[in-house]
Scaffold this active site. Structure first.
Site, PDB file in Angstrom:
ATOM      1  N   GLU A 251      92.169  63.279  25.442  1.00 31.81           N
ATOM      2  CA  GLU A 251      91.402  62.730  24.306  1.00 31.81           C
ATOM      3  C   GLU A 251      90.788  63.866  23.474  1.00 31.81           C
ATOM      4  O   GLU A 251      89.673  63.787  22.977  1.00 31.81           O
ATOM      5  CB  GLU A 251      90.355  61.718  24.775  1.00 31.81           C
ATOM      6  CG  GLU A 251      91.030  60.523  25.423  1.00 31.81           C
ATOM      7  CD  GLU A 251      90.373  59.179  25.187  1.00 31.81           C
ATOM      8  OE1 GLU A 251      89.521  59.072  24.297  1.00 31.81           O
ATOM      9  OE2 GLU A 251      90.748  58.236  25.907  1.00 31.81           O
ATOM     10  N   GLY A 252      91.568  64.940  23.334  1.00 33.73           N
ATOM     11  CA  GLY A 252      91.149  66.115  22.577  1.00 33.73           C
ATOM     12  C   GLY A 252      90.575  67.182  23.498  1.00 33.73           C
ATOM     13  O   GLY A 252      89.617  66.936  24.224  1.00 33.73           O
TER      14      GLY A 252
END
Ligand SMILES: Cc1cc2nc3c(=O)[nH]c(=O)nc-3n(C[C@H](O)[C@H](O)[C@H](O)COP(=O)(O)OP(=O)(O)OC[C@H]3O[C@@H](n4cnc5c(N)ncnc54)[C@H](O)[C@@H]3O)c2cc1C
Length: 388
Positions: free
Chosen positions: A371-372
């Protein structure tokens, strides 16, 4: 720390039910599931029954209608017991959140409501590709219109729940013909692709360092026909949908890291009180005390940033990119420090499967990647600060 926080009655109720479920149902087999790489199908349907697959989704759409703070509390408890189950829950909530905000009534009836009722099994959020992760807008999966359908071609990489998902929320670029296609978010569209679609191959499951009872797989799509009614939101607006989902998703991963830290600290403290060296318990040695003090401080700072991001969301902010990224960046990096210190307190015993800290250490690592990555969170924070 959270016990001292002023919580609304509903938040406390969700927190306590998640904690009870985590203790009674999730924790007992967590180490065994991890060793066997076994996906927790039973727990996914029980999470649905408890309303924990769509914590923030409004009641009319089949969700719990609770707030982001409640979601943070719930996921931290599940993660404290089993980070693999927590990521499965996090992705489910991400998919449910997107469908509740962007899907049509028909689409909600078809996928969201049965999914939240536990009648469909897991779902996936398929954005990353073999050659684009951090730079997600560079994705190369194509969607070409053909009559009343779209024809999808390409591959997705690292998809949580990929093998077992009953449907995938999948992002592809609408184009006129074969590539290569320019980078950038132009044309990116969100589709629902159902399990069993002709031409969809839910590839091989990855053998991971941690989160071994979660499922991560590649998806290969060859001329997969997706009905036009399966487009979520508007054609070409998919990237904005993905980013808005990640704003809340990143708070969820920050909370997953909180759970891992809570568990690691408890293990470290317990071991430090039991183990003796040089005639006294490790807990009486100042170096151990400092490691515990620094870890507790890391944990409480992480709670504050994560609850603050959740509170922004609960106050009605449409986008919370900076607050979400700061929570994820700090909490996941802090988690890395905490599991490392607590493993060190265990000495050689920390390096073997007999003690839970070994699994916690492996599970923690990926929170700084998915998620990054931490670098991507810094890019988001700096961009927001320097804009305007
Ligand atoms: C277990 C697991 C589960 C996952 N689940 C999902 C899922 O369900 N759905 C999904 O879509 N994806 C999922 N992912 C993918 C995940 O989001 C990506 O791995 C992540 O975004 C990083 O992309 P990448 O692996 O391609 O690394 P890259 O983008 O290739 O980056 C490699 C390194 O370069 C750094 N880097 C890149 N660009 C810059 C820059 N501009 N400045 C500084 N550093 C930079 C990165 O921070 C990283 O350290 C999952 C990944 C894992 C490991």
């Amino acid at each position: 720390m959270i016990a001292d926080f002023p919580l609304a009655e509903e938040q406390r109720f969700i927190w306590e039910s998640a904690a009870r479920f985590a203790r009674d149902r999730v924790a007992p087999d967590a180490a065994k599931r991890d060793r066997e790489h076994r996906f927790p199908f039973d727990l996914v349907s029980e999470l649905a029954q408890l309303g924990l697959l769509g914590v923030k989704v409004q009641v009319e759409d089949g969700g719990s209608g609770a707030d982001m703070t409640s979601y943070v509390l719930a996921i931290s408890e599940i993660s404290r017991a089993c980070a693999s189950t927590a990521v499965t829950m996090a992705v489910s909530n991400l998919v449910a959140d997107i469908l509740s905000r962007f899907a049509s009534l028909d689409q909600k009836q078809r996928w969201l409501e049965p999914f939240l009722a536990g009648r469909m099994g897991p779902a996936s959020f398929a954005l990353s590709e073999p050659s684009s992760g951090s730079d997600a807008a560079a994705l190369q999966m194509t969607a070409v219109r053909d009559g009343d359908a779209w024809v999808l071609n390409g591959s997705k990489q690292w998809i949580t729940n990929g093998t077992h998902a009953s449907f995938h929320l999948l992002f592809a670029r609408v184009v006129d013909g074969p590539g290569p296609h320019p980078p950038g978010s132009k044309g990116i569209t969100c589709f629902v692709v159902e399990r069993g679609a002709k031409g969809l191959d839910a590839g091989t499951e990855e053998r991971k360092m941690g989160l071994r009872s979660s499922n991560t797989a590649q998806l290969h799509l060859t001329d997969v026909r997706v009905p036009a009614v399966n487009v979520v939101g508007e054609v070409g607006k998919g990237y904005a949908i993905a980013l808005s989902g990640l704003d809340t998703g990143r708070i969820g991963i920050a909370a997953q890291a909180l759970g891992i830290m809570e568990a690691a600290l408890a293990e470290g403290v317990r071991y430090a009180k039991e183990r003796k060296a040089f005639g006294k318990a490790l807990a009486e040695q100042q170096a151990t005390q400092f490691a515990i003090a620094d870890s507790r401080t890391d944990l409480e700072q992480s709670w504050l940033l994560t609850l603050r991001a959740a509170a922004d969301r609960d106050r009605g902010a449409e986008r919370t990119a900076k607050a979400s990224s700061m929570a994820k960046l700090f909490s996941t990096e802090a988690c890395g420090r905490v599991v490392d210190r607590m493993l060190q307190i265990h000495g050689g015993y920390g390096y073997v499967e007999d003690y839970p800290i070994e699994r916690l250490y492996r599970d923690a690592r990926v929170t700084r990647i998915y998620e990054g990555t931490s670098e991507v969170q810094r890019i988001v924070i700096a961009r927001e600060l320097l804009a305007g």
